[in-house]
Enzyme design. Structure first.
Site, PDB file in Angstrom:
ATOM      1  N   SER A 235       0.788  -1.236   0.000  1.00 35.11           N
ATOM      2  CA  SER A 235       0.000   0.000   0.000  1.00 35.11           C
ATOM      3  C   SER A 235       0.818   1.282   0.000  1.00 35.11           C
ATOM      4  CB  SER A 235      -0.952   0.013   1.199  1.00 35.11           C
ATOM      5  OG  SER A 235      -2.015  -0.891   1.002  1.00 35.11           O
TER       6      SER A 235
ATOM      7  N   LYS B 289      -0.067   3.703  -2.688  1.00 35.54           N
ATOM      8  CA  LYS B 289      -1.080   4.762  -2.591  1.00 35.54           C
ATOM      9  C   LYS B 289      -0.461   6.157  -2.485  1.00 35.54           C
ATOM     10  CE  LYS B 289      -4.650   1.807  -0.470  1.00 35.54           C
ATOM     11  NZ  LYS B 289      -3.955   0.550  -0.157  1.00 35.54           N
TER      12      LYS B 289
ATOM     13  N   SER C  92      -5.919   3.255   4.719  1.00 33.24           N
ATOM     14  CA  SER C  92      -5.366   2.587   3.537  1.00 33.24           C
ATOM     15  C   SER C  92      -6.442   1.876   2.728  1.00 33.24           C
ATOM     16  CB  SER C  92      -4.273   1.585   3.952  1.00 33.24           C
ATOM     17  OG  SER C  92      -3.497   1.193   2.860  1.00 33.24           O
TER      18      SER C  92
END
Length: 424
Positions: free
Chosen positions: A100, A103, A169
């Protein structure tokens, strides 16, 4: 001779003296006229523009050996200070899954292309059916972290969408933002991610999805720090990532996976954990040195020791604190020191002095640039002593220290004598 013929008087016999006197009488008016013309030209032609000339050293080197940072026991890491460069890297900088942390690029593109004004929430984004459906997935069965409070037909502000992206997230919001930005074409957004990576010099990075769930999205710590140095320039993003908690529009509160905040002047930025990727963290911190708030960016990747989130947080904390300790400030110019002069272009040199102490920021072994400039303002031909006339700068970007410089004595416009005798 002509006069002699008209008067029937013979001309005086020629002599060197008579010849010389006659030449003086002829050429003196011509020379006088030429001098007058040249003098007028010298007086009326434009003066050269005054300019600042630096006499201080153009760089400063911090004494000592490069600091040894608290690197992790495995994986790879990198640290840089905004405007100063890289403090160091650890491990083999080869592409690995970043989960993640992906992101961070999604957030960067959204905020770059759809900037949010300070104090505002930005655009309102329609929540589609896909975002609601994907929000029902969960971490234990689907290996997905999501925002489960969004409903089709509702709207979510850009600010809250970025918060959902960076704090809990939320994968479903990462994909929603990708579709929103690219007119529904998520693959077009992924292409934009890879194009942006190339623009930032992230040569070992490949993005295959906007959330990081795919293990085929890979990068290096060095590359992620390049992205992080751009992210810390976005005030809206840091306002979000430095929060330990965030409450979504429905009233539900979410903890920040990055448990470094709000301690030790940490500013976020983004965690990423999967079984294959291990624990990963792109982090930022600050350190107050004098009047400058120095920003530091680091990345810690591929931490596989259980529990991976705790391992990467602990490793990043030690690296962050050691990086903050490595940064220091040192006065390179004192208030009142002569650092240059105003050159009026015709021989006049008026000294300029620093109006305050000038502190360089860096770490042992680092060399920083020192520059003197007019700050984009026109330098006058005359001014009183003490008039600020330019700016002395040390360093670059976020670490740059600026101190005005002022005239040590009156700046006097060139006089007639200077104008008449100038050359060029």
């Amino acid at each position: 001779d002509m006069l002699a013929e008209l008067t029937n008087n013979p001309p005086p016999p020629p002599s060197p003296m008579r010849t010389a006197v006659r030449r003086v009488k002829i050429y003196t008016p011509l020379v006088a006229l030429l001098i007058l013309v040249l003098g007028i030209v010298q007086l009326v032609r434009p003066l050269p523009a005054p300019k600042l000339v630096m006499t201080a050293k153009s760089s400063f080197n911090f004494a000592g050996d490069k600091p040894s940072l608290a690197w992790p026991a495995e994986g790879q890491a990198a640290v840089a200070a905004a405007g100063l460069g890289t403090l160091g890297t650890y491990g083999d900088q080869k592409p690995v899954p970043i989960a993640s942390v992906t992101k961070s690029m999604t957030a960067y593109i959204i905020l770059r292309d759809h900037p949010i004004k300070k104090g505002e929430k930005g655009a309102m984004i329609d929540v589609d059916k896909t975002a609601e459906t994907e929000g029902k997935k969960n971490n234990s069965t689907d290996n997905e972290s999501t925002l489960d409070t969004v409903r089709e037909g509702e709207k979510i502000s850009e600010y809250d969408a970025i918060a959902a992206l960076m704090i809990p997230s939320a994968n479903n919001i990462a994909r929603l933002l990708a579709r929103w930005d690219s007119g529904g074409d998520q693959e077009a957004f992924v292409k934009k991610m890879n194009d942006t990576a190339k623009e930032l010099g992230m040569t070992n990075t490949t993005y295959t999805d906007p959330s990081g769930l795919d293990a085929t999205t890979v990068s290096t710590a060095e590359d992620q720090v390049k992205l992080g140095l751009k992210l810390v320039e976005i005030e809206t993003l840091l306002d979000i990532t430095k929060k330990p908690k965030w409450t979504d529009p429905s009233g539900k509160t979410w903890d920040n996976w990055n448990r470094l905040v709000p301690y030790n002047d940490s500013l976020g930025i983004k965690t990423g954990t999967t079984t294959k990727a291990g624990g990963n963290l792109l982090w930022a911190a600050q350190k107050k040195i004098g009047n400058t708030n120095q920003l530091i960016v680091g990345a810690t990747l591929a931490q596989h020791k259980p529990s991976i989130i705790d391992t990467v947080i602990a490793a990043s904390k030690q690296l962050m604190i050691s990086s903050q300790k490595a940064l220091t400030g040192e006065v390179v110019v004192k208030k009142g020191d002569v650092v240059g002069y105003v050159d009026d272009g015709v021989g006049g040199k008026t000294p300029v002095v620093a109006t305050g102490d000038v502190q360089a920021i860096g770490w042992p072994s680092l060399t920083v640039a020192v520059k003197l400039g007019d700050g984009g303002n026109k330098i006058p031909e005359s001014a009183k002593a003490g008039t600020e006339i330019g700016m002395l700068t040390v360093g670059e970007g976020a670490s740059q220290v600026k101190v005005p410089v002022a005239l040590q004595r009156d700046l006097v416009a060139p006089g007639i004598g200077s104008k008449l005798t100038r050359v060029g």
